[in-house]
Design an enzyme around this catalytic site. Sequence first.
Site, mmCIF file in Angstrom:
data_model
loop_
_atom_site.group_PDB
_atom_site.id
_atom_site.type_symbol
_atom_site.label_atom_id
_atom_site.label_comp_id
_atom_site.label_asym_id
_atom_site.label_seq_id
_atom_site.Cartn_x
_atom_site.Cartn_y
_atom_site.Cartn_z
ATOM 1 N N GLY A 127 -15.426 -27.695 29.069
ATOM 2 C CA GLY A 127 -15.733 -28.212 27.730
ATOM 3 C C GLY A 127 -16.830 -29.250 27.776
ATOM 4 O O GLY A 127 -16.565 -30.444 27.606
ATOM 5 N N TYR A 128 -18.053 -28.801 28.028
ATOM 6 C CA TYR A 128 -19.211 -29.707 28.015
ATOM 7 C C TYR A 128 -19.986 -29.547 26.700
ATOM 8 O O TYR A 128 -20.112 -30.483 25.941
ATOM 9 C CB TYR A 128 -20.162 -29.363 29.177
ATOM 10 C CG TYR A 128 -19.897 -30.072 30.490
ATOM 11 C CD1 TYR A 128 -18.623 -30.495 30.844
ATOM 12 C CD2 TYR A 128 -20.929 -30.312 31.393
ATOM 13 C CE1 TYR A 128 -18.395 -31.130 32.056
ATOM 14 C CE2 TYR A 128 -20.713 -30.954 32.603
ATOM 15 C CZ TYR A 128 -19.452 -31.357 32.937
ATOM 16 O OH TYR A 128 -19.240 -31.980 34.134
ATOM 17 N N SER A 129 -20.495 -28.320 26.446
ATOM 18 C CA SER A 129 -21.425 -28.123 25.328
ATOM 19 C C SER A 129 -20.740 -28.257 23.969
ATOM 20 O O SER A 129 -19.557 -27.937 23.820
ATOM 21 C CB SER A 129 -22.048 -26.725 25.410
ATOM 22 O OG SER A 129 -22.616 -26.522 26.668
ATOM 23 N N GLU A 244 -22.254 -26.605 40.027
ATOM 24 C CA GLU A 244 -22.478 -25.477 39.116
ATOM 25 C C GLU A 244 -23.713 -24.695 39.561
ATOM 26 O O GLU A 244 -23.806 -23.493 39.373
ATOM 27 C CB GLU A 244 -22.680 -25.993 37.676
ATOM 28 C CG GLU A 244 -22.790 -24.869 36.667
ATOM 29 C CD GLU A 244 -22.690 -25.329 35.204
ATOM 30 O OE1 GLU A 244 -22.508 -26.534 34.956
ATOM 31 O OE2 GLU A 244 -22.789 -24.468 34.328
ATOM 32 N N ASN A 384 -33.672 -22.193 31.475
ATOM 33 C CA ASN A 384 -34.847 -22.070 32.349
ATOM 34 C C ASN A 384 -35.992 -22.987 31.907
ATOM 35 O O ASN A 384 -36.759 -23.463 32.744
ATOM 36 C CB ASN A 384 -35.305 -20.610 32.422
ATOM 37 C CG ASN A 384 -34.354 -19.795 33.298
ATOM 38 O OD1 ASN A 384 -33.249 -20.248 33.621
ATOM 39 N ND2 ASN A 384 -34.773 -18.614 33.701
ATOM 40 N N GLU A 385 -36.071 -23.256 30.594
ATOM 41 C CA GLU A 385 -37.122 -24.184 30.127
ATOM 42 C C GLU A 385 -36.858 -25.582 30.686
ATOM 43 O O GLU A 385 -37.771 -26.275 31.123
ATOM 44 C CB GLU A 385 -37.164 -24.238 28.591
ATOM 45 C CG GLU A 385 -37.702 -22.985 27.923
ATOM 46 C CD GLU A 385 -36.689 -21.837 27.888
ATOM 47 O OE1 GLU A 385 -35.477 -22.100 28.040
ATOM 48 O OE2 GLU A 385 -37.099 -20.674 27.727
#
Length: 398
Positions: A127-129, A244, A384-385
């Site tokens: 539960g991060y984002s 991660e 990726n950005e």
Amino acid sequence: MDINFTAEEAAFRDEVRAFLKDKLPEDISRKVKEHKRLGKEDTVRWQKILNEQGWLALHWPKEHGGTGWSPIQKHIFEEECAEAGAPTVLPFGVNMVAPVIIKFGTQEQKDYYLPRILKSEDWWCQGYSEPGAGSDLASLKTRAVREGDHYVVNGQKTWTTLGQHADMIFCLVRTDPDAKKQEGISFLLIDMNTPGITVRPLITLDGEHEVNEVFFDDVKVPVENLVGEENKGWTCAKYLLTFERTGIAGVGQSKAALAHLKQVAAQQISNGRPLIEDPHFRRRLADVEMELMSLEMTNLRTVAAAEAGGVPGAESSFLKIMGTELRQEITHLFRTAAGPYALPFLNEALHDDFDGNYVGPEFAASVSARYFNFRKLSIFGGSNEIQKNIISKMILGL
Ligand SMILES: Cc1cc2nc3c(=O)[nH]c(=O)nc-3n(C[C@H](O)[C@H](O)[C@H](O)COP(=O)(O)OP(=O)(O)OC[C@H]3O[C@@H](n4cnc5c(N)ncnc54)[C@H](O)[C@@H]3O)c2cc1C
């Protein structure tokens, strides 16, 4: 730096191969190789087999039940697992929250959670984002207010992978709204059966239920579920992210997929000859193969550096970008190989027990689902950005 494997490492590879041949259930590896849907029970069954062998916790120290393997041994193991068609271990318990508990947890937390993670008794999710906090994670708003011996949590997490099965969630929550963004965050372990938690599915482009929204409405969490100090959760969060991103290049998976693609391209006929002889397709295949070889070399260089005591830095950003773009490109080539048969989507054909008729060749049934599903690879684990920003700062000094 020497990237050749030693005799001991070659012997270790043989040992891993023999174990996989003997212990990896055939029905599970077939599902993985044929890109059929895997259920929770497949993952748990495989994790239990690994644990019996003492090979589940690759990144834990030996005293807690980890393998104590060197970076090269872990690399060999992961490569062999990918080739044999072993399912991915659910990372959230064993590879993410466990290292945080080992480093920052209390003795009680270690004694309680670590054995349960090894035995796959708890299914964990991350539960991060939140809707307003992804790349800019420190903007998270889910609030935890201390009231006596518990916190009261309110807010929302999103993109929670496989949270529909979860017994436990580790969450970043805001405990001090007045502090600087990173300084008012804490790391909480929350039982998913606590009243006030609602899990709602988010259906992805491929029609699968893989991710979720998780809502917290006055959820009471005992204070002993705080990991590390209150308001110091950002330190745990960053430490977890280093785990991660291990194995993020996915070289083993790409090698297995490329070998399969070549087989398929040798069988598919295009303009009266096998697709693999088509000059345009061959060139694209060769491009992917060369990129993969150079990715593998770069990956081995980081593994060799880690073996010599180095800490992977911005190179992991490079591995993430190249590895995920390659995996996406391979799914694109599979679609090219399937041609018009990539279009029909027969959801039930992804079930292992499907005994109906395929619209085209059997391999084509899953190619579009995989193509769409793999769009996620360049988004999660730090988009990726964002990895390009890291490279531009840390490597190019811009
Ligand atoms: C399939 C899937 C599973 C996931 N599973 C989990 C999970 O289990 N638990 C969890 O906590 N999270 C999970 N995530 C969330 C994932 O970590 C976030 O999606 C990711 O961090 C990006 O955040 P965002 O979606 O809010 O996009 P945003 O951060 O809003 O970004 C939107 C776009 O803008 C770009 N962008 C943003 N900031 C910058 C910048 N500074 N410079 C250049 N470009 C920028 C991004 O690259 C992206 O293209 C998952 C995501 C997906 C897609």
